[in-house]
Design an enzyme around this catalytic site. Structure first.
Site, PDB file in Angstrom:
ATOM      1  N   GLU A   1       0.867  -1.183   0.000  1.00 24.86           N
ATOM      2  CA  GLU A   1       0.000   0.000   0.000  1.00 24.86           C
ATOM      3  C   GLU A   1       0.902   1.231   0.000  1.00 24.86           C
ATOM      4  O   GLU A   1       1.724   1.416   0.908  1.00 24.86           O
ATOM      5  CB  GLU A   1      -0.924   0.028   1.213  1.00 24.86           C
ATOM      6  CG  GLU A   1      -1.863   1.242   1.142  1.00 24.86           C
ATOM      7  CD  GLU A   1      -2.778   1.373   2.344  1.00 24.86           C
ATOM      8  OE1 GLU A   1      -2.933   0.408   3.109  1.00 24.86           O
ATOM      9  OE2 GLU A   1      -3.338   2.471   2.519  1.00 24.86           O
TER      10      GLU A   1
ATOM     11  N   GLU B   1       5.085   4.761   3.603  1.00 22.64           N
ATOM     12  CA  GLU B   1       4.666   6.138   3.881  1.00 22.64           C
ATOM     13  C   GLU B   1       5.911   6.936   4.268  1.00 22.64           C
ATOM     14  O   GLU B   1       6.814   6.398   4.912  1.00 22.64           O
ATOM     15  CB  GLU B   1       3.624   6.128   5.023  1.00 22.64           C
ATOM     16  CG  GLU B   1       3.138   7.456   5.508  1.00 22.64           C
ATOM     17  CD  GLU B   1       2.533   8.355   4.428  1.00 22.64           C
ATOM     18  OE1 GLU B   1       1.494   8.000   3.871  1.00 22.64           O
ATOM     19  OE2 GLU B   1       3.130   9.410   4.126  1.00 22.64           O
TER      20      GLU B   1
ATOM     21  N   ASP C   1      -1.849  12.007  -3.493  1.00 22.41           N
ATOM     22  CA  ASP C   1      -1.919  13.480  -3.558  1.00 22.41           C
ATOM     23  C   ASP C   1      -2.174  13.906  -5.000  1.00 22.41           C
ATOM     24  O   ASP C   1      -1.412  13.553  -5.897  1.00 22.41           O
ATOM     25  CB  ASP C   1      -0.605  14.089  -3.060  1.00 22.41           C
ATOM     26  CG  ASP C   1      -0.368  13.797  -1.585  1.00 22.41           C
ATOM     27  OD1 ASP C   1      -1.241  14.115  -0.769  1.00 22.41           O
ATOM     28  OD2 ASP C   1       0.687  13.215  -1.267  1.00 22.41           O
TER      29      ASP C   1
ATOM     30  N   LYS D   1      -2.498  21.855  -9.090  1.00 28.70           N
ATOM     31  CA  LYS D   1      -2.014  22.934  -9.967  1.00 28.70           C
ATOM     32  C   LYS D   1      -1.215  22.344 -11.130  1.00 28.70           C
ATOM     33  O   LYS D   1      -0.370  21.458 -10.911  1.00 28.70           O
ATOM     34  CB  LYS D   1      -1.128  23.893  -9.183  1.00 28.70           C
ATOM     35  CG  LYS D   1      -1.901  24.695  -8.158  1.00 28.70           C
ATOM     36  CD  LYS D   1      -0.999  25.656  -7.423  1.00 28.70           C
ATOM     37  CE  LYS D   1      -1.817  26.397  -6.380  1.00 28.70           C
ATOM     38  NZ  LYS D   1      -1.027  26.907  -5.287  1.00 28.70           N
TER      39      LYS D   1
ATOM     40  N   LYS E   1      -9.012   7.666   5.985  1.00 29.64           N
ATOM     41  CA  LYS E   1      -9.140   8.940   6.694  1.00 29.64           C
ATOM     42  C   LYS E   1      -9.319  10.088   5.697  1.00 29.64           C
ATOM     43  O   LYS E   1     -10.189  10.936   5.847  1.00 29.64           O
ATOM     44  CB  LYS E   1      -7.893   9.182   7.537  1.00 29.64           C
ATOM     45  CG  LYS E   1      -7.985  10.444   8.332  1.00 29.64           C
ATOM     46  CD  LYS E   1      -6.792  10.644   9.227  1.00 29.64           C
ATOM     47  CE  LYS E   1      -6.953  11.975   9.952  1.00 29.64           C
ATOM     48  NZ  LYS E   1      -5.710  12.438  10.531  1.00 29.64           N
ATOM     49  N   PHE E   2      -8.506  10.059   4.647  1.00 27.00           N
ATOM     50  CA  PHE E   2      -8.584  11.125   3.658  1.00 27.00           C
ATOM     51  C   PHE E   2      -9.942  11.105   2.953  1.00 27.00           C
ATOM     52  O   PHE E   2     -10.526  12.138   2.648  1.00 27.00           O
ATOM     53  CB  PHE E   2      -7.449  10.962   2.649  1.00 27.00           C
ATOM     54  CG  PHE E   2      -7.317  12.139   1.737  1.00 27.00           C
ATOM     55  CD1 PHE E   2      -6.599  13.259   2.114  1.00 27.00           C
ATOM     56  CD2 PHE E   2      -7.952  12.150   0.505  1.00 27.00           C
ATOM     57  CE1 PHE E   2      -6.506  14.355   1.296  1.00 27.00           C
ATOM     58  CE2 PHE E   2      -7.869  13.233  -0.333  1.00 27.00           C
ATOM     59  CZ  PHE E   2      -7.133  14.346   0.062  1.00 27.00           C
ATOM     60  N   GLU E   3     -10.433   9.894   2.713  1.00 25.78           N
ATOM     61  CA  GLU E   3     -11.713   9.749   2.010  1.00 25.78           C
ATOM     62  C   GLU E   3     -12.871  10.339   2.817  1.00 25.78           C
ATOM     63  O   GLU E   3     -13.813  10.893   2.248  1.00 25.78           O
ATOM     64  CB  GLU E   3     -11.952   8.254   1.755  1.00 25.78           C
ATOM     65  CG  GLU E   3     -13.169   7.950   0.919  1.00 25.78           C
ATOM     66  CD  GLU E   3     -13.242   6.464   0.577  1.00 25.78           C
ATOM     67  OE1 GLU E   3     -12.500   5.667   1.186  1.00 25.78           O
ATOM     68  OE2 GLU E   3     -14.032   6.109  -0.300  1.00 25.78           O
TER      69      GLU E   3
END
Ligand SMILES: C[S@@+](CC[C@H](N)C(=O)[O-])C[C@H]1O[C@@H](n2cnc3c(N)ncnc32)[C@H](O)[C@@H]1O
Length: 240
Positions: free
Chosen positions: A72, A97, A147, A151, A218-220
């Site tokens: 992952e 990570e 991420d 931009k 968590k991000f979701e």
């Protein structure tokens, strides 16, 4: 749909320690709580490693067993990682990570729930894939909410670009699965175009060796609160 910036692709392809590649992560500081530091000190020597640590050995010896291996990439705080590891006791799951406080939360979770089938690598997942993972050795690669670097001038920092997707595909065993989820519509369509163009991958139409069910990350949760739609993208490695 936007095309990959050729200069960025070339830059990423040429990346080396002498000419560091553009990375997909930003340097984030963050200290551990006392409890996290204590859990880290107890657990890390056994279940964690820095990507750059010497004498890596094999994943099977690190886990103490030979089992299907799933990576992952960008596990964040690891809530989904821990839930998936508990639901899949038959797999060896490696969470990669760069953000140490995120890893520390997962370390605490692993200790609290006595989860035996997760190992943690701290560092750049691209380096892991290049240096520590043998070709055709992975049952799966999960990338949940990478991420998006929204931009245009930052698109070169996106993790999922042709060279990285080709590298992931090379490391998957035949029949292995790449599972991506994102809440960013533009990045989703870009990733879809990259995955569909990768000759080693095909949109999945056979029984998969790994689950596509996944807990909300968590991000979701933040994405749901913002009302963003989530796209799941799943390919299999050709040759099963
Ligand atoms: C938006 S967060 C998502 C975290 C988690 N998957 C979730 O859904 O809650 C993306 C994570 O990927 C990590 N990341 C980005 N590029 C990475 C890389 N090349 N290697 C390892 N981690 C990376 C970042 O540090 C960050 O924690």
């Amino acid at each position: 749909m936007n095309d990959a910036d050729p200069a960025a692709v070339d830059e990423q392809r040429r990346g080396s320690r002498l000419h560091p590649r553009v990375t997909s992560f930003r340097s984030r500081r963050g200290s551990l709580t006392d409890a996290q530091q204590q859990a880290w000190d107890r657990m890390w020597p056994r279940i964690g490693r820095d990507v750059t640590a010497p004498d890596f050995g094999s994943f099977a010896s690190w886990f103490g067993r030979d089992a299907p291996l799933i990576l992952e990439i960008g596990s964040g705080t690891g809530t989904a990682t821990a839930a998936m590891a508990l639901a899949e006791p038959h797999v060896n799951l490696v969470a990669i990570e760069v953000y140490r406080p995120g890893l520390a939360q997962l370390v605490q979770h692993i200790e609290r729930e006595d989860i035996g089938n997760i190992r943690l690598l701290r560092g750049d997942a691209v380096e892991v894939l290049e240096s520590l993972v043998a070709p055709e050795s992975l049952t799966g690669v999960r990338v949940f909410f990478p991420d998006p670097w929204p931009k245009a001038r930052h698109h070169k920092r996106r993790l999922l670009q042709p060279p990285t997707v080709a590298l992931i595909a090379d490391r998957l065993r035949p029949g292995g699965v790449l599972h991506v989820a994102t809440d960013h519509a533009d990045y989703a369509s870009y990733i879809r175009s990259v995955g569909d163009a990768e000759p080693q991958l095909t949109a999945l139409d056979w029984e998969s060796p790994m689950t596509h069910e996944r807990p909300v990350t968590k991000f979701e949760r933040k994405a749901h609160r913002a009302g963003s739609a989530v796209t799941e993208l799943i390919w299999g490695k050709i040759g099963a």
